[in-house]
Write a protein that holds these residues in place. Structure first.
Motif, mmCIF file in Angstrom:
data_model
loop_
_atom_site.group_PDB
_atom_site.id
_atom_site.type_symbol
_atom_site.label_atom_id
_atom_site.label_comp_id
_atom_site.label_asym_id
_atom_site.label_seq_id
_atom_site.Cartn_x
_atom_site.Cartn_y
_atom_site.Cartn_z
ATOM 1 N N GLU A 206 0.833 -1.200 0.000
ATOM 2 C CA GLU A 206 0.000 0.000 0.000
ATOM 3 C C GLU A 206 0.868 1.250 0.000
ATOM 4 O O GLU A 206 1.998 1.239 0.499
ATOM 5 N N ARG A 207 0.303 2.339 -0.562
ATOM 6 C CA ARG A 207 0.987 3.636 -0.551
ATOM 7 C C ARG A 207 0.102 4.612 0.224
ATOM 8 O O ARG A 207 -0.778 5.263 -0.341
ATOM 9 N N PRO A 208 0.331 4.732 1.532
ATOM 10 C CA PRO A 208 -0.542 5.583 2.345
ATOM 11 C C PRO A 208 -0.438 7.054 1.972
ATOM 12 O O PRO A 208 0.596 7.518 1.496
ATOM 13 N N ALA A 209 -1.528 7.791 2.201
ATOM 14 C CA ALA A 209 -1.566 9.231 1.922
ATOM 15 C C ALA A 209 -0.918 9.989 3.068
ATOM 16 O O ALA A 209 -1.120 9.660 4.245
ATOM 17 N N VAL A 210 -0.141 11.028 2.720
ATOM 18 C CA VAL A 210 0.676 11.738 3.707
ATOM 19 C C VAL A 210 0.457 13.250 3.631
ATOM 20 O O VAL A 210 0.414 13.837 2.545
ATOM 21 N N LEU A 211 0.361 13.863 4.804
ATOM 22 C CA LEU A 211 0.319 15.314 4.966
ATOM 23 C C LEU A 211 1.600 15.722 5.681
ATOM 24 O O LEU A 211 2.153 14.947 6.464
ATOM 25 N N ALA A 212 2.082 16.953 5.433
ATOM 26 C CA ALA A 212 3.345 17.377 6.053
ATOM 27 C C ALA A 212 3.289 18.829 6.531
ATOM 28 O O ALA A 212 2.501 19.638 6.039
ATOM 29 N N ASN A 213 4.181 19.118 7.482
ATOM 30 C CA ASN A 213 4.360 20.460 8.050
ATOM 31 C C ASN A 213 3.099 20.930 8.781
ATOM 32 O O ASN A 213 2.232 20.122 9.102
ATOM 33 N N GLU A 214 2.993 22.225 9.072
ATOM 34 C CA GLU A 214 1.886 22.720 9.877
ATOM 35 C C GLU A 214 1.565 24.166 9.534
ATOM 36 O O GLU A 214 2.195 24.769 8.663
ATOM 37 N N MET A 215 0.600 24.724 10.257
ATOM 38 C CA MET A 215 0.170 26.095 10.016
ATOM 39 C C MET A 215 0.956 27.074 10.883
ATOM 40 O O MET A 215 1.347 26.766 12.003
ATOM 41 N N TYR A 216 1.182 28.264 10.333
ATOM 42 C CA TYR A 216 1.700 29.401 11.085
ATOM 43 C C TYR A 216 0.702 30.524 10.876
ATOM 44 O O TYR A 216 0.553 31.025 9.763
ATOM 45 N N GLY A 217 -0.009 30.860 11.953
ATOM 46 C CA GLY A 217 -1.091 31.809 11.800
ATOM 47 C C GLY A 217 -2.210 31.166 11.000
ATOM 48 O O GLY A 217 -2.677 30.064 11.324
ATOM 49 N N ASP A 218 -2.616 31.800 9.933
ATOM 50 C CA ASP A 218 -3.702 31.281 9.099
ATOM 51 C C ASP A 218 -3.190 30.582 7.843
ATOM 52 O O ASP A 218 -3.986 30.228 6.966
#
Length: 348
Positions: A206-218
């Motif tokens: 399987e090739r899982p879906a990935v999110l990266a980094n984060e928010m700064y302010g909006d």
């Protein structure tokens, strides 16, 4: 002497000269599109971005160096050349125990920080060279140091977006320190490890879906689809939400835009340096709307952190194999059942 013999001597001499010229100039060693070096007539020529350096044989190897940013320390430590360092800027950001012990013993001096370098102390130390990223606002300081005969070498390894090219800077350091063979061997070993890990990851079903980094302010600053992190995710055989993007820099998006793309995300990596999911929500309550926050797994880069120092930004710059190994362990834990994460940590 007969004309025929003279002609043979002339041809032989010309051929020998051509061979000698060929020997005296080496083919450029390409570290990346940003950096390369070559040797000619026993002189070392380096091209780093817009900067060119020429070193005579009697100027090398360097014996006394100063580092103005912590990421350079990773290369020095990997070569076991910490004793060459006589000064560092902002030592509190350096993770290496050996370098910290040398600072504590007074063998490495603190030469200031990113707000202001102690130029007088640097001049008194008389280093063979200073290594740093180029920061335009310090151009006057760099000029002052150069005017006093100090080599300032700009190496912007943070611009490299291919993990093994970032690792390859170790070969240039090896050349400057008289450790070429050791540096080349270390690079070859890391590169071999990396390729074997990439091959292992390709076996995942399987090739899982990935999110990266984060928010700064909006604003959410996501790595572009052609950045180092995107390459790590791809080489770990996972699917980054911006995999079709071609940027080599951060891509800014609103929370709503990220939310629309992150419905199937199972893993959220490089989510800052938060100590817990609860603390993440105090910083930004909208994270609770993300499916990955509630049902997925979140990882931060605090596996090797001491105070202000984080080894992910030091040895991790060189050890691309270990960084990839961490991502494979996160995204396909069954492929590395006995491996413990080096730089990453799962948030609870």
């Amino acid at each position: 002497m007969k004309p025929g013999i003279l002609l043979l001597i002339a041809i032989f001499t010309l051929t020998a000269c051509k061979r000698e010229q060929k020997k005296s100039a080496s083919e450029p060693i390409l570290i990346s599109n940003h950096v390369q070096y070559s040797e000619e007539n026993e002189n070392l020529h380096i091209q780093s971005g817009n900067f060119t350096y020429n070193f005579r044989q009697n100027q090398l190897p360097f014996k006394k160096i100063i580092l103005l940013n912590a990421s350079m320390a990773g290369y020095i430590a990997e070569l076991g050349a910490e004793n060459l360092i006589i000064g560092v800027a902002s030592p509190e950001y350096i993770y290496s125990d050996k370098i910290q012990n040398l600072v504590a013993a007074g063998k490495i001096q603190n030469v200031g920080n990113e707000q202001k370098y102690d130029v007088e102390k640097i001049l008194s130390l008389q280093p063979d060279a200073i290594f740093t990223n180029h920061i335009a606002s310090f151009d006057n300081t760099y000029k002052l140091l150069k005017d006093n005969g100090i080599q300032v070498i700009f190496l912007d390894e943070y611009l490299e977006q291919k993990p093994l090219e970032k690792t390859a800077y170790i070969k240039l350091f090896g050349k400057l320190f008289g450790m070429s063979e050791a540096a080349a061997a270390r690079y070859d070993e890391i590169s071999k490890n990396y390729q074997e890990l990439k091959q292992l990851a390709s076996k995942a079903k399987e090739r899982p879906a990935v999110l990266a980094n984060e928010m700064y302010g909006d604003v959410w600053y996501l790595p572009g689809g052609n950045t180092a992190l995107a390459h790590f995710i791809s080489d770990a055989n996972a699917s980054y939400i911006l995999k079709n993007n071609t940027e080599e820099k951060a891509v800014t998006m609103s929370f709503e835009e990220v939310f629309a793309k992150a419905g199937a995300v199972q893993y959220w990596i490089n989510a800052g340096n938060h100590p817990s999911k609860k603390e993440m929500l105090t910083m930004n309550p909208v994270y609770s709307k993300l499916n990955v926050f509630n049902k997925g797994k979140i990882y931060v880069v605090t596996g090797k952190e001491k105070g202000k120092a984080n080894d992910f930004f030091e040895s991790g710059v060189v050890r691309s194999d270990l960084v990839l190994k961490d991502y494979i362990k996160i995204l396909h834990p069954g492929l590395l059942p006995d491996y413990q994460l080096t730089y990453m940590k799962e948030l609870q």
